[in-house]
Write a protein that holds these residues in place. Structure first.
Motif, PDB file in Angstrom:
ATOM      1  N   LEU A   1      26.436  -1.562  -7.255  1.00 42.74           N
ATOM      2  CA  LEU A   1      25.391  -0.673  -6.814  1.00 42.74           C
ATOM      3  C   LEU A   1      24.540   0.049  -7.901  1.00 42.74           C
ATOM      4  N   ILE A   2      23.699   0.586  -7.569  1.00 45.82           N
ATOM      5  CA  ILE A   2      22.594   1.152  -8.635  1.00 45.82           C
ATOM      6  C   ILE A   2      23.473   2.696  -8.618  1.00 45.82           C
ATOM      7  N   ASN A   3      23.956   3.146  -9.806  1.00 46.60           N
ATOM      8  CA  ASN A   3      24.517   4.502  -9.660  1.00 46.60           C
ATOM      9  C   ASN A   3      23.698   5.541  -9.877  1.00 46.60           C
ATOM     10  N   SER A   4      24.280   6.646 -10.009  1.00 47.21           N
ATOM     11  CA  SER A   4      23.374   7.883 -10.131  1.00 47.21           C
ATOM     12  C   SER A   4      22.596   8.160 -11.335  1.00 47.21           C
ATOM     13  N   PHE A   5      22.977   7.457 -12.413  1.00 46.17           N
ATOM     14  CA  PHE A   5      22.135   7.362 -13.652  1.00 46.17           C
ATOM     15  C   PHE A   5      20.962   6.519 -13.548  1.00 46.17           C
ATOM     16  N   GLY A   6      20.927   5.437 -12.412  1.00 53.01           N
ATOM     17  CA  GLY A   6      20.010   4.422 -12.171  1.00 53.01           C
ATOM     18  C   GLY A   6      20.226   3.301 -12.893  1.00 53.01           C
ATOM     19  N   LEU A   7      21.628   3.159 -13.252  1.00 52.34           N
ATOM     20  CA  LEU A   7      21.927   1.663 -13.724  1.00 52.34           C
ATOM     21  C   LEU A   7      22.904   0.970 -12.671  1.00 52.34           C
TER      22      LEU A   7
ATOM     23  N   PRO B   1      23.136   7.755  -2.712  1.00 50.88           N
ATOM     24  CA  PRO B   1      24.017   7.440  -1.722  1.00 50.88           C
ATOM     25  C   PRO B   1      25.583   7.555  -2.324  1.00 50.88           C
ATOM     26  N   THR B   2      25.626   7.667  -3.585  1.00 52.18           N
ATOM     27  CA  THR B   2      27.021   7.955  -4.247  1.00 52.18           C
ATOM     28  C   THR B   2      27.189   9.312  -4.463  1.00 52.18           C
ATOM     29  N   PHE B   3      26.212  10.170  -4.626  1.00 53.86           N
ATOM     30  CA  PHE B   3      26.384  11.529  -5.392  1.00 53.86           C
ATOM     31  C   PHE B   3      25.828  12.581  -4.244  1.00 53.86           C
ATOM     32  N   HIS B   4      26.545  12.617  -3.079  1.00 54.45           N
ATOM     33  CA  HIS B   4      26.102  13.748  -2.304  1.00 54.45           C
ATOM     34  C   HIS B   4      26.691  15.169  -2.917  1.00 54.45           C
ATOM     35  N   GLY B   5      27.733  15.157  -3.863  1.00 56.20           N
ATOM     36  CA  GLY B   5      27.839  16.353  -4.415  1.00 56.20           C
ATOM     37  C   GLY B   5      26.813  16.981  -5.265  1.00 56.20           C
ATOM     38  N   ARG B   6      26.094  16.200  -6.110  1.00 55.93           N
ATOM     39  CA  ARG B   6      24.781  16.701  -6.465  1.00 55.93           C
ATOM     40  C   ARG B   6      23.641  16.929  -5.657  1.00 55.93           C
ATOM     41  N   ASP B   7      23.588  16.198  -4.829  1.00 57.98           N
ATOM     42  CA  ASP B   7      22.059  16.093  -4.179  1.00 57.98           C
ATOM     43  C   ASP B   7      22.301  16.606  -2.688  1.00 57.98           C
ATOM     44  N   VAL B   8      23.425  16.982  -2.052  1.00 47.60           N
ATOM     45  CA  VAL B   8      23.470  17.542  -0.877  1.00 47.60           C
ATOM     46  C   VAL B   8      24.388  18.947  -0.891  1.00 47.60           C
ATOM     47  N   PHE B   9      25.607  18.631  -1.388  1.00 44.74           N
ATOM     48  CA  PHE B   9      26.537  19.887  -0.947  1.00 44.74           C
ATOM     49  C   PHE B   9      26.077  20.955  -2.273  1.00 44.74           C
TER      50      PHE B   9
END
Lengths: 266, 266, 266
Positions: C225-231, A125-133
């Motif tokens: 929140l849980i970030n994109s590194f999983g932390l 949910p915080t990284f649509h740059g990597r996971d969507v766009f």
């Protein structure tokens, strides 16, 4: 051929986030050719990103795909979008980031990103740059159909540049961007400057007419010119105008004609 | 094969200017392979750019084309140039930027950019990087003839490094560059250091002889070594020498031999 | 296909050092495809580099070769190494830089760089990035055998993340990284957060539970929140948490469960 994918973000380059996007793209389409536009958009500055994207349109060949992520609303219900304009494609959040590209009247096709086949299975949910766009751009570069991304959007979020006011003595605009040299970019477009210019005024400073390039005035002197974006710019030859003039985004920029249009007396 | 084009500028990366250059290059020669050298040359610092370009020559294969733009005189009557040296080609303004590359006596062919076929139809007077130098490099990478660029230049603008003075007790030079680690680079070349060194002196600080690598002294201690450019450098192990010693470009650097050459008495 | 080589360093981009590495790689294997991860690791910050490298593993396809150079011990007797893990290869100094990649128990093969055929003839003692690690990566990308690099290492230098302590009321960890947005990254992994969270505490500040993305709180408000590194990460929506909270690496991060496990009374 190798399809071009450009990247524009406010991620900076220190943390490896952009590299994560690139790895995803290459994993999906190893033929994609990656070009960084910038990752130094001021954090969350959608307008700054929109101006940079506007500036690059003319320089890239047809078929280029531009991914851009300045996305303070990531994870919320803001839509993801793809836009097609002049044979180029733009991928990113529907938050106005792409709304200054091209002329306002120019036809463009905008679709919402909905097709789950083109995004990572469980987008963070915080990284649509990597996971969507990034994945959407990669799939498009690999030949996937634009129409298959999702339904049409007919109400995209639109930013607008502040209006330029014209009056008999001149034009009245404002500072919309400051570049890395400290050059002060106004919202006054070249095509509104159709008569000889007496002075450009910002704060308590004014230039002697309009120049064509920096070296036309002595080192350290103020000048105004039409910059490579086609906008009126105030600069200091070999200096940093924004710092020396203490100018900020939003400050007013005035332009005076040599002869006022219309006269007060016959 | 894919011809290599490197880019060196003082444009920074925030505004998308470099990307505009890249788009133009790829538009002309989609096979070109782009490598950024740096876009963080200090604005208008021709000497800084010249030193970085000098440093990369040995690392690139024959056929590489280097575009470099540190160009305070853009738009004026300063010439644009191409230079061929050791099977590599350099493209940019004729302002000294390429004058420190290779040995001074080494043969090089320099031509003025004049052929209108190789530049954008209406080059913007402030952005020859995009409208002149990038297209010229792209056309050369696509096989256009070097000789067709324009007439020979036999009086290019030449920068010179400050001279190193030799006297019986040692050498006397100065600081010419400070790198991102704060390492202090002098103009004293490795091949002038032909005897055991007692100390290298900068400001009120001096080293204990000459070292080979940083870790030979304790963390936080000063040392001098021959750096990867082949120049005498003063550094602090794991520290920032320029900040800690308050050294700036132009400051003097002295080197003392262990035994002075010639003696004052028989 | 074009083998991918990524680059991660603390060299910055101003001085052209990274370009020298790239030139060497392309000179050895013109088919190599280069991707920058970052060159802005804080100088000598092995832990910072190790965390960034840990973060990119999942995003790159099998066969990727990662060169990383954060190398305060360059020139000393610290070993150079290559590591194979999950079909990806890592090349750089044996100083812990690669020790946080993957799960600790995961099999990996590590070899010391010894084969003189794969390095520059006379490596400069301060620039193994250019003269050792870049050439080794290039030769591996060109198909040279992993086993031919040198003998196995069974005692690589290993960094460890500070331990997370669990107690009935919650978890006790610390700040290990601050990203470019000022988001504060802790050492508390997602999989240890297995119950509803009442608050995350750093310094004198605490969050209201755990969120999924930034926009779930108002602009300027704190969240975890849980970030994109999983932390576990502490952030300020559209703000810079590290600056606003005056938090630094090593500061403690607490997490409180909504209901403590176990009770004090029957």
């Amino acid at each position: 051929m190798h399809p071009i994918i450009t990247l524009t973000t406010d991620f900076g380059t220190a943390d490896g986030f952009v590299a994560q996007m690139k790895g995803r793209i290459i994993g999906i389409n190893p033929r994609a050719r990656l070009v960084d536009v910038t990752h130094d958009i001021e954090p969350y500055a959608i307008m700054g990103g929109a101006l940079v994207l506007r500036g690059i349109l003319e320089s890239f060949p047809p078929g280029t795909i531009h991914v851009a992520v300045v996305d303070p609303g990531v994870g919320s219900n803001r839509r993801g979008m793809v836009m097609r304009l002049r044979d180029q494609v733009f991928v990113g959040p529907d938050n106005g980031l792409f709304s200054l590209i091209g002329n306002a009247e120019e036809p463009r096709e905008i679709r919402e990103i909905r097709n789950p086949l083109y995004v990572s299975p469980d987008p963070h949910p915080t990284f649509h740059g990597r996971d969507v766009f990034a994945p959407v751009a990669a799939h498009l570069s690999a030949g996937k159909d634009f129409d298959s991304i999702g339904p049409l959007i007919d109400d995209p979020v639109v930013l607008s540049l502040p209006e330029v006011h014209s009056y008999p003595q001149g034009l009245d605009g404002e500072v919309i961007y400051i570049d890395q040299f400290g050059n002060v970019v106004s919202n006054i477009p070249a095509d509104t400057i159709d008569r000889p210019v007496a002075a450009v005024i910002v704060g308590e400073y004014s230039t002697d007419g309009l120049n064509r390039f920096f070296g036309q005035v002595e080192e350290g002197r103020l000048l105004a010119l039409i910059n490579s974006f086609g906008l009126l710019e105030i600069a200091v030859n070999r200096g940093n105008a924004a710092e020396e003039l203490e100018v900020a985004i939003g400050d007013r920029v005035g332009l005076l004609w040599k002869e006022a249009s219309g006269g007060v007396a016959p």
